[in-house]
Enzyme design. Structure first.
Site, mmCIF file in Angstrom:
data_model
loop_
_atom_site.group_PDB
_atom_site.id
_atom_site.type_symbol
_atom_site.label_atom_id
_atom_site.label_comp_id
_atom_site.label_asym_id
_atom_site.label_seq_id
_atom_site.Cartn_x
_atom_site.Cartn_y
_atom_site.Cartn_z
ATOM 1 N N TYR A 143 30.300 0.351 109.786
ATOM 2 C CA TYR A 143 29.553 0.617 111.021
ATOM 3 C C TYR A 143 28.209 1.303 110.746
ATOM 4 O O TYR A 143 27.344 1.328 111.614
ATOM 5 C CB TYR A 143 30.378 1.487 111.987
ATOM 6 C CG TYR A 143 31.628 0.818 112.522
ATOM 7 C CD1 TYR A 143 31.863 -0.531 112.349
ATOM 8 C CD2 TYR A 143 32.581 1.551 113.218
ATOM 9 C CE1 TYR A 143 33.009 -1.140 112.837
ATOM 10 C CE2 TYR A 143 33.729 0.949 113.712
ATOM 11 C CZ TYR A 143 33.944 -0.398 113.510
ATOM 12 O OH TYR A 143 35.076 -0.998 114.002
ATOM 13 N N LYS A 194 42.177 -2.776 101.998
ATOM 14 C CA LYS A 194 42.245 -4.226 101.750
ATOM 15 C C LYS A 194 41.836 -4.433 100.289
ATOM 16 O O LYS A 194 40.891 -5.167 99.969
ATOM 17 C CB LYS A 194 41.300 -4.939 102.744
ATOM 18 C CG LYS A 194 41.427 -6.427 102.778
ATOM 19 C CD LYS A 194 42.695 -6.925 103.435
ATOM 20 C CE LYS A 194 42.750 -8.443 103.389
ATOM 21 N NZ LYS A 194 44.093 -8.986 103.606
ATOM 22 N N ASP A 227 46.377 -5.732 106.808
ATOM 23 C CA ASP A 227 47.041 -6.787 107.590
ATOM 24 C C ASP A 227 48.538 -6.504 107.694
ATOM 25 O O ASP A 227 49.148 -6.652 108.759
ATOM 26 C CB ASP A 227 46.764 -8.179 107.011
ATOM 27 C CG ASP A 227 46.785 -8.220 105.490
ATOM 28 O OD1 ASP A 227 46.829 -7.139 104.853
ATOM 29 O OD2 ASP A 227 46.779 -9.325 104.922
ATOM 30 N N ASP A 251 39.615 2.087 113.482
ATOM 31 C CA ASP A 251 39.226 1.772 114.852
ATOM 32 C C ASP A 251 40.273 0.833 115.467
ATOM 33 O O ASP A 251 40.793 1.060 116.568
ATOM 34 C CB ASP A 251 37.848 1.076 114.793
ATOM 35 C CG ASP A 251 37.218 0.900 116.151
ATOM 36 O OD1 ASP A 251 37.823 1.330 117.147
ATOM 37 O OD2 ASP A 251 36.122 0.314 116.220
ATOM 38 N N ASP A 255 43.797 1.911 118.016
ATOM 39 C CA ASP A 255 43.987 1.334 119.349
ATOM 40 C C ASP A 255 45.328 0.612 119.430
ATOM 41 O O ASP A 255 46.027 0.691 120.450
ATOM 42 C CB ASP A 255 42.851 0.363 119.693
ATOM 43 C CG ASP A 255 41.688 1.082 120.362
ATOM 44 O OD1 ASP A 255 41.687 2.325 120.363
ATOM 45 O OD2 ASP A 255 40.784 0.405 120.878
#
Ligand code: NAD
Length: 370
Positions: A143, A194, A227, A251, A255
């Site tokens: 970001y 990852k 994942d 992020d 959620d």
């Protein structure tokens, strides 16, 4: 002598002031019943600050935040300010306080109250008594990485670029927060990355493991690909205690985890920065929900997220673990009594207003204190 803790309250907009009022009642209760002195100051943020001071967060409020031991925030935003330029919108106040206080660790607990287990989109058995904490890196990663752009090519096609970048210090400081919090919980951290695809994730995994081996051998550390973690959160969320992860993965996963709990009005969060001279960290505590303009001013807001947010401040900024647990237990108790604000109302339960819910929590605290 009564200890004094400096709190800055920034109620903000919409239901922010309404839920913050219930926090004030608990602060007052603690002064009277627990002999804990809080030095409480008020400030403006968001639309309220735009109206009064012409900016979503003034330099003076930032300075006062830095002098406080912890900042409690309500929520910002609302239709009144939706047409302003992006740079002076209420939400900029949130971004500014996070940036100016260098709040690099975002803490998002996902706790399922037994009485609300049926409100989850998962089977109640999978989530009942769930208690996990996601520690998300907040100021680095994709970001913020440069270059970032959308380029237009001569043939009219376009190319979007973002850069995923992490450095050793950025990884280690947020990992340290996760390991230290793990010592206050179940001593288990699952670091999510990852690393099968991304170099930054290989670095992340190595640095987290090195830090653990060097300084936190008492903490059980595991690693998981993002994942797989997204699947495991749905398949068997109770396997986790603390999930540590980078900005973008956090992020999304936070959620996802918050939906396991079934209600926005129940979710607290915190953003932590570096330790300062007093030995405390800069810290801003806020409910996850926004300013809910659709219900503002009607006594419909659920104050439990704000009260649980205050409990987080007691736990993580003031090490007042017993008091934090009492507030959490009081929140459980009022739900067990069948009291519900409109957002979590179920057939057969008793609907109450924001202030009635706050009053019930105070009564539960009274019972716990005797
Ligand atoms: P929201 O969280 O304000 O509301 C979403 C829905 O949940 C609404 O129906 C609302 O009534 C309900 N809700 C939220 N909190 C509740 C509570 N405590 N009790 C009962 N019901 C509750 O999100 P939104 O509608 O997308 O955004 C509204 C405004 O809030 C926007 O201006 C947005 O930018 C801002 N916002 C601020 C923050 C923040 O301050 N941290 C976070 C999200 C959104």
């Amino acid at each position: 002598m009564t200890p004094t803790h400096k709190l800055l309250l920034l109620p903000g907009d919409g239901i922010g002031p309404e839920v913050m009022n219930e926090v004030r009642r608990v602060i007052d209760w603690m002064g009277m019943r627990r002999d804990v002195g809080f030095e409480v100051a008020d400030g403006l943020i968001g639309g309220a600050a735009i109206d009064a001071e012409g900016t979503p967060l003034s330099d003076e409020t930032v300075a006062r935040a830095k002098e406080s031991d912890a900042v409690l925030l309500g929520a910002v935003g609302g239709p009144k300010w939706d047409n302003l330029e992006f740079d002076i919108r209420p939400e900029r106040g949130l971004l500014r306080i996070r940036k100016d206080l260098n709040l690099f660790a975002n803490l998002r607990p996902a706790v399922v109250f037994a009485a609300l287990a049926d409100a989850s989109s998962l089977k109640a058995d999978l989530v009942r008594d769930l208690d996990i904490l996601i520690v998300r890196e907040l100021t680095g990663g994709i970001y913020f990485g440069k270059p970032s752009s959308i380029e237009v090519h001569a043939d009219g096609t376009r190319r979007g670029v973002n850069t995923l970048v992490y450095t050793t210090p950025e990884i280690r400081r947020v990992a340290r927060v996760a390991f230290e919090l793990a010592r206050m919980r179940d001593r288990r951290v699952c670091s999510v990355d990852k690393a099968n695809v991304l170099e930054t994730s290989v670095l992340w995994r190595e640095e987290v493991q090195r830090l653990r081996d060097a300084n936190y051998a008492d903490i059980e550390l595991s690693h998981m690909y993002v994942d797989n973690c997204a699947m495991q959160l749905i398949r068997d969320p109770k396997q986790f205690d603390i999930i540590l992860t980078d900005n973008m993965f956090g992020d999304i996963l936070s959620d996802e985890a918050s939906m396991l709990t079934g209600s926005l009005g129940m979710l607290p969060s915190a953003c932590l920065g570096d330790a300062v001279a007093t030995g405390r960290r800069f810290a801003v505590y806020e409910p996850v929900h926004g300013s809910a303009p659709d219900i503002a001013g009607q006594g419909l807001a659920n104050p439990l997220a704000a009260l649980l947010t205050f409990a987080m401040a007691l736990r993580y900024s003031f090490e007042m673990i017993a008091d934090a647990e009492n507030i959490e237990t009081a929140c459980h108790d009022v739900l067990d009594e069948g009291l519900r604000t409109a957002d979590i109302m179920e057939v057969g339960k008793n609907q109450v207003s924001t202030s009635e819910m706050g009053a019930a929590v105070l009564r539960a605290l009274d019972r716990l204190a005797t």
